[in-house]
Write a protein that holds these residues in place. Sequence first.
Motif, PDB file in Angstrom:
ATOM      1  N   LYS A  78      -9.528 -15.923  -3.867  1.00 52.77           N
ATOM      2  CA  LYS A  78      -8.099 -16.090  -4.106  1.00 52.77           C
ATOM      3  C   LYS A  78      -7.424 -14.734  -4.231  1.00 52.77           C
ATOM      4  N   THR A  79      -8.096 -13.812  -4.907  1.00 55.03           N
ATOM      5  CA  THR A  79      -7.594 -12.445  -5.004  1.00 55.03           C
ATOM      6  C   THR A  79      -8.762 -11.499  -4.816  1.00 55.03           C
ATOM      7  N   LYS A  80      -8.464 -10.306  -4.342  1.00 56.46           N
ATOM      8  CA  LYS A  80      -9.524  -9.322  -4.167  1.00 56.46           C
ATOM      9  C   LYS A  80      -8.958  -7.933  -4.374  1.00 56.46           C
ATOM     10  N   HIS A  81      -9.658  -7.141  -5.192  1.00 54.73           N
ATOM     11  CA  HIS A  81      -9.270  -5.752  -5.460  1.00 54.73           C
ATOM     12  C   HIS A  81     -10.315  -4.834  -4.863  1.00 54.73           C
ATOM     13  N   LEU A  82      -9.864  -3.864  -4.089  1.00 53.57           N
ATOM     14  CA  LEU A  82     -10.758  -2.965  -3.380  1.00 53.57           C
ATOM     15  C   LEU A  82     -10.371  -1.515  -3.607  1.00 53.57           C
ATOM     16  N   ILE A  83     -11.309  -0.633  -3.322  1.00 54.46           N
ATOM     17  CA  ILE A  83     -10.974   0.780  -3.223  1.00 54.46           C
ATOM     18  C   ILE A  83     -11.066   1.166  -1.748  1.00 54.46           C
ATOM     19  N   LYS A  84     -10.397   2.235  -1.407  1.00 56.78           N
ATOM     20  CA  LYS A  84     -10.354   2.700  -0.017  1.00 56.78           C
ATOM     21  C   LYS A  84     -11.759   2.830   0.551  1.00 56.78           C
ATOM     22  N   VAL A 119     -12.755  -7.902   6.002  1.00 59.32           N
ATOM     23  CA  VAL A 119     -11.572  -7.164   5.582  1.00 59.32           C
ATOM     24  C   VAL A 119     -11.994  -5.766   5.152  1.00 59.32           C
ATOM     25  N   LYS A 120     -11.333  -4.744   5.675  1.00 59.96           N
ATOM     26  CA  LYS A 120     -11.662  -3.368   5.312  1.00 59.96           C
ATOM     27  C   LYS A 120     -10.440  -2.663   4.750  1.00 59.96           C
ATOM     28  N   ALA A 121     -10.598  -2.072   3.559  1.00 62.60           N
ATOM     29  CA  ALA A 121      -9.503  -1.361   2.900  1.00 62.60           C
ATOM     30  C   ALA A 121      -9.339   0.017   3.525  1.00 62.60           C
ATOM     31  N   LYS A 122      -8.104   0.340   3.932  1.00 60.62           N
ATOM     32  CA  LYS A 122      -7.854   1.598   4.619  1.00 60.62           C
ATOM     33  C   LYS A 122      -7.016   2.586   3.819  1.00 60.62           C
ATOM     34  N   LYS A 123      -6.025   2.083   3.087  1.00 65.32           N
ATOM     35  CA  LYS A 123      -5.224   2.976   2.258  1.00 65.32           C
ATOM     36  C   LYS A 123      -4.603   2.188   1.115  1.00 65.32           C
ATOM     37  N   ALA A 124      -4.126   2.890   0.101  1.00 62.54           N
ATOM     38  CA  ALA A 124      -3.551   2.234  -1.069  1.00 62.54           C
ATOM     39  C   ALA A 124      -2.331   1.405  -0.676  1.00 62.54           C
ATOM     40  N   GLY A 125      -2.238   0.226  -1.226  1.00 59.72           N
ATOM     41  CA  GLY A 125      -1.115  -0.641  -0.932  1.00 59.72           C
ATOM     42  C   GLY A 125      -1.485  -2.096  -1.111  1.00 59.72           C
ATOM     43  N   THR A 126      -0.586  -2.975  -0.699  1.00 59.02           N
ATOM     44  CA  THR A 126      -0.808  -4.409  -0.828  1.00 59.02           C
ATOM     45  C   THR A 126      -0.595  -5.087   0.516  1.00 59.02           C
ATOM     46  N   CYS A 181      -4.450 -14.807   1.405  1.00 58.68           N
ATOM     47  CA  CYS A 181      -5.295 -14.075   0.478  1.00 58.68           C
ATOM     48  C   CYS A 181      -4.649 -12.719   0.220  1.00 58.68           C
ATOM     49  N   LYS A 182      -4.241 -12.479  -0.984  1.00 62.25           N
ATOM     50  CA  LYS A 182      -3.544 -11.230  -1.326  1.00 62.25           C
ATOM     51  C   LYS A 182      -4.546 -10.194  -1.831  1.00 62.25           C
ATOM     52  N   VAL A 183      -4.540  -9.002  -1.198  1.00 57.12           N
ATOM     53  CA  VAL A 183      -5.569  -7.988  -1.501  1.00 57.12           C
ATOM     54  C   VAL A 183      -4.937  -6.717  -2.065  1.00 57.12           C
ATOM     55  N   THR A 184      -5.594  -6.077  -3.074  1.00 57.43           N
ATOM     56  CA  THR A 184      -5.087  -4.831  -3.664  1.00 57.43           C
ATOM     57  C   THR A 184      -6.024  -3.670  -3.334  1.00 57.43           C
ATOM     58  N   VAL A 185      -5.493  -2.637  -2.730  1.00 62.08           N
ATOM     59  CA  VAL A 185      -6.315  -1.472  -2.380  1.00 62.08           C
ATOM     60  C   VAL A 185      -5.872  -0.271  -3.210  1.00 62.08           C
ATOM     61  N   LYS A 186      -6.823   0.418  -3.803  1.00 65.11           N
ATOM     62  CA  LYS A 186      -6.545   1.644  -4.559  1.00 65.11           C
ATOM     63  C   LYS A 186      -7.325   2.803  -3.945  1.00 65.11           C
ATOM     64  N   ASP A 187      -6.743   3.980  -4.057  1.00 64.87           N
ATOM     65  CA  ASP A 187      -7.409   5.161  -3.498  1.00 64.87           C
ATOM     66  C   ASP A 187      -7.689   6.223  -4.550  1.00 64.87           C
ATOM     67  N   THR A 188      -7.509   5.868  -5.816  1.00 67.65           N
ATOM     68  CA  THR A 188      -7.717   6.815  -6.919  1.00 67.65           C
ATOM     69  C   THR A 188      -8.696   6.227  -7.924  1.00 67.65           C
TER      70      THR A 188
END
Length: 326
Positions: free
Chosen positions: A47-53, A85-92, A106-113
């Motif tokens: 349902k939700t997914k949080h990723l890093i770059k 799904v591959k995280a590329k840069k910070a954003g939503t 599916c809403k995904v959160t990407v962080k780069d820090t």
Amino acid sequence: MKKKSIFLAFGTVLLSSLLLFAPVSSKIFPQTQLTVEAASKSILNYKTKHLIKGESFTLEADTTKKVTYTSKRPAVASVSNKGVVKAKKAGTTVITVKVGQKKYNCKVTVKDTVDLILFAGQSNMTGRGSKSLAPKLTDGAGYECKTVTNPNELSPITEPFGLGQDSGTMKDGDLRTGSMVTAFVNEYYKKTKVPVVGVSATVVGSGRVSWSTTHYKEAAKRLNKAQKALTKKGLKIRHIYMVYMQGENDGFAKSSVKEYTKSLKLMYNNMKKQTDVEACMIIRIGTYIPQPSLYNKVIKAQTQLCKKDEDFVLISAKAASFTSSY
């Protein structure tokens, strides 16, 4: 950077029956997020997914029908025709999964820090008890950089933390049994919203002298290797800290307050010379054997040092209230 101000509001908490603790950061550093949420009655596995770059996961639909995937913002996170799904840069972004005439989001959160944290000291730095009682890792909260076996890949933290990372004189063997690192990371992330990348550097039965003269070298090597790997991945490192739990052997050896304080400061000063570490968070020792008076001097040394020296921050004093099984 100033050290003490970062931790002014650090607190402690006891979770389940293990030695667990919860630091509270005095500053919240907001970051753009990428979250994955599915509609009600979703057939998606997330349902939700949080990723890093650089991180990836597979989004699956529980159906036998043809499935198509699209990303609202592929520059933030792309998706393949197989749902990777591959995280590329910070954003939503939102990953839309179409099954027949129906769509699921599916809403995904990407962080780069991230914050890079070295977990060091004796074997009980990993906690005691059963890993089956470990709290569930908050999605996207923490990763381990396995500097001994695979420093170029990050994996979500699992317990026992640091398994398979024995090398040279830095060994814990089967004494890695607890869940303290996961508990710390969950609370740290809850307060800071910054993912943690953890590095294991613990030695069973180690004392103040060996840490101030020998073990710090391997710990520094591991921390530097992790820092290099994160930079290579394009991740920004906000802070570099160490969490340290050690001193029971020194209590048993009847070390004085002065002796222990001198060794602890020497260990940390040596670490600062060889790494970019900014502060040392202390988990104060408990009483490993049923002779609590043996540990009073070490406990006093750790407490006083954290009050007087801004490089050291006491984040937990719970261990002394537990039995020898902690």
